[in-house]
Design an enzyme around this catalytic site. Structure first.
Site, PDB file in Angstrom:
ATOM      1  N   TRP A 207       3.050  -2.419  39.159  1.00 38.85           N
ATOM      2  CA  TRP A 207       3.623  -3.693  38.685  1.00 38.85           C
ATOM      3  C   TRP A 207       3.988  -3.643  37.202  1.00 38.85           C
ATOM      4  O   TRP A 207       4.928  -4.288  36.767  1.00 38.85           O
ATOM      5  CB  TRP A 207       2.672  -4.858  38.949  1.00 38.85           C
ATOM      6  N   ARG A 295       3.554  -7.356  48.460  1.00 38.87           N
ATOM      7  CA  ARG A 295       2.846  -6.227  49.050  1.00 38.87           C
ATOM      8  C   ARG A 295       1.635  -6.666  49.852  1.00 38.87           C
ATOM      9  O   ARG A 295       0.613  -5.985  49.864  1.00 38.87           O
ATOM     10  CB  ARG A 295       2.377  -5.256  47.952  1.00 38.87           C
ATOM     11  N   HIS A 298       2.384  -6.308  54.763  1.00 35.56           N
ATOM     12  CA  HIS A 298       2.299  -5.035  55.495  1.00 35.56           C
ATOM     13  C   HIS A 298       0.867  -4.677  55.891  1.00 35.56           C
ATOM     14  O   HIS A 298       0.646  -3.754  56.670  1.00 35.56           O
ATOM     15  CB  HIS A 298       2.930  -3.893  54.680  1.00 35.56           C
TER      16      HIS A 298
END
Lengths: 343, 343
Positions: A207, A295, A298
């Site tokens: 990030w 994120r 998933h």
């Protein structure tokens, strides 16, 4: 008693008159795309059999990852970044306290991957970092990805060792890889006091580099009140702050992660970043103008994702300013973006 | 609760009007060298940061290997090679008895690696093997490398997971990987009745393909009596026979391997191939005109290699025909060749 073990081929270092870089780098200059031209270039391939060459690359590709991981873990790039001059392999081995033969092979493999460069001085090969390594691999670099690589080496590599079983069963293989039931995903990821900050620091690595660009592309400025669901240590929140000082960001995560974030990571600009502890599947969510799920999806089954997105939608709808609209943004691991207007 | 897990990005299948191959293959046509252009192409990379792109390729390269290994292990390429027409992912999943979602993802990952090709028929994606897969991955192909890939997946991938420790200790990590002491290399490689023929079949895969070329390059025709030390199942001996029918080849290996070779592998031309059981470090060696040590030296320490080469040298010297000369040839895993005249 022959063994099928395959190794990255590191050509033997030639005599000083034969430039080591001429020996190690044999790819076409200017053409990126190892392992095709890097670590595997020396493998014997029948002429004209390009398919076979590709297959060899695929089947040995994990060795390329491991050379990178091992050199990071042993501190090769940190040592070379801090050393005032290029070092020979014996000096590297001695300072890291590791075997000299293993170090020599590892350093040469790193050269073939363009992570290190080598030259011969007074008949001795000496190594130093390439720009790639000093930028992304040395611990002290502001763009360092070292923690993400260590996380990938210690967790992801092991899980992927069970890919066939994962496809067979249709679920993750944390039980086989770490002895943790597959439903308890974060028990595996955060499986020890040491692993937890490692995983979070890994996310911070990514990030720190990509966050400002992602946030700028999204432009959350119309949404004064943002919630980053599963926002971990607040790395994306920081990126938000730095670009849009008018924002207020709430980082929502499980209590363990929030406590660790407060303990390990500082928030000098923290007036505008707040933390909220909870389980986003069942606890009450903040009611912001904008929800970010970065994120996160998933990690879960389709059913759980639907449930989570439904909850997020409701939270945004409730939180929306009168006359405005709210949005739920989901970011997948590869930057694919879904924007869902909620009101 | 975000996780750092990285996945190969398989773009979602587009509507029928959008060609799946246009969606999945986005690399530059004609430029080989995945993973740069294949499995990892969809990853988000800041523009202009080529070093970062390279790093992402390296750190995810093991996933490329695992996609290949998993598809081999589950029998994807065998099924598609035998099927009379292209199959949808549901049909593949049903016939292999594996999860449908996992299969869908795996097949799309194989497409991105050019192992499979996909097209849309009647709004349904159907898959078939590429030439690469039908040549090298289907079990029934004479050039199949399937057994070598399965060996690599089950043994080599696990060992390389301990590369940092191997460099630290300066020795192999069979103890950590399989619980077998590092000195007993072949106890690990041949660690079960099932694994032993797997390892040997893997070597056969490679020699079947490369053996005739290597033998032709060496031209052992001046040496009527050849010994392949550690020659396993006799795959290199067969290549020798087929090119030089006048040769006599003795395959020397440990008793377990010789017994297994006789049990599992046939020798229709076996009048001229004989087997000799023993430990090449201590038992009496044959006394040929030519000794071959193929893919054997990389398994042992320098000290053991010196000892073995000394014994080989003596054996060749004793065996040499009067007035002729003998040679010891060592072949490393990557085809590097050392020729040592022994007399």
């Amino acid at each position: 008693m022959a063994s099928p073990s395959a190794l990255l081929w590191v050509p033997p270092r030639g005599p000083p008159s034969l430039s080591p870089s001429g020996c190690v780098h044999r790819g076409m200059p200017g053409r990126l795309g190892p392992p095709s031209q890097a670590g595997l270039e020396g493998r014997w391939v029948p002429p004209g059999e390009e398919g076979y060459r590709l297959l060899k690359e695929y089947s040995s590709a994990f060795m390329v990852s491991q050379v990178l991981f091992a050199a990071c873990e042993l501190g090769v790039f940190d040592l070379l970044a801090e050393a005032p001059e290029a070092l020979g392999s014996a000096a590297v081995a001695a300072r890291l306290g590791v075997s000299s033969r293993g170090t020599e092979l590892l350093l040469d493999a790193c050269v073939s991957l363009k992570l290190l460069q080598v030259e011969v001085r007074r008949e001795k090969a000496v190594y130093e970092s390439t720009e790639l390594a000093s930028t992304y691999l040395a611990r002290a670099s502001p763009k360092s990805q070292r923690d993400m690589l260590l996380y990938t080496a210690r967790t992801t590599y092991l899980c992927w060792g069970h890919l066939a079983a994962a496809v067979r069963d249709g679920k993750n293989q944390y039980l086989k890889a770490f002895g943790v039931p597959s439903e308890e995903l974060f028990t595996a990821i955060y499986r020890s006091q040491g692993e937890r900050p490692q995983a979070v620091r890994g996310l911070q690595d990514e990030w720190r580099l990509g966050g400002p660009r992602v946030v700028a592309a999204l432009d959350p400025s119309p949404f004064p009140c943002v919630c980053d669901l599963g926002g971990g240590s607040g790395a994306l929140a920081k990126a938000c702050m730095s670009l849009y000082p008018g924002s207020q960001v709430t980082v929502f995560d499980i209590p363990d992660v929030v406590q660790m974030a407060k303990r390990h990571f500082s928030f000098p600009e923290d007036e505008r970043i707040s933390f909220c502890e909870g389980d986003f599947f069942k606890d009450r969510l903040p009611e912001p103008d904008l929800c970010i799920l970065a994120r996160a999806l998933h990690d879960w089954t389709g059913e759980k994702c639907s449930h989570l997105l439904g909850r997020t939608y409701q939270a945004c709808k409730t939180g929306a300013l009168p006359g405005s609209y709210s949005v739920c943004i989901t970011l997948s691991v590869c930057g694919v973006l879904h924007l869902e207007p909620c009101s």
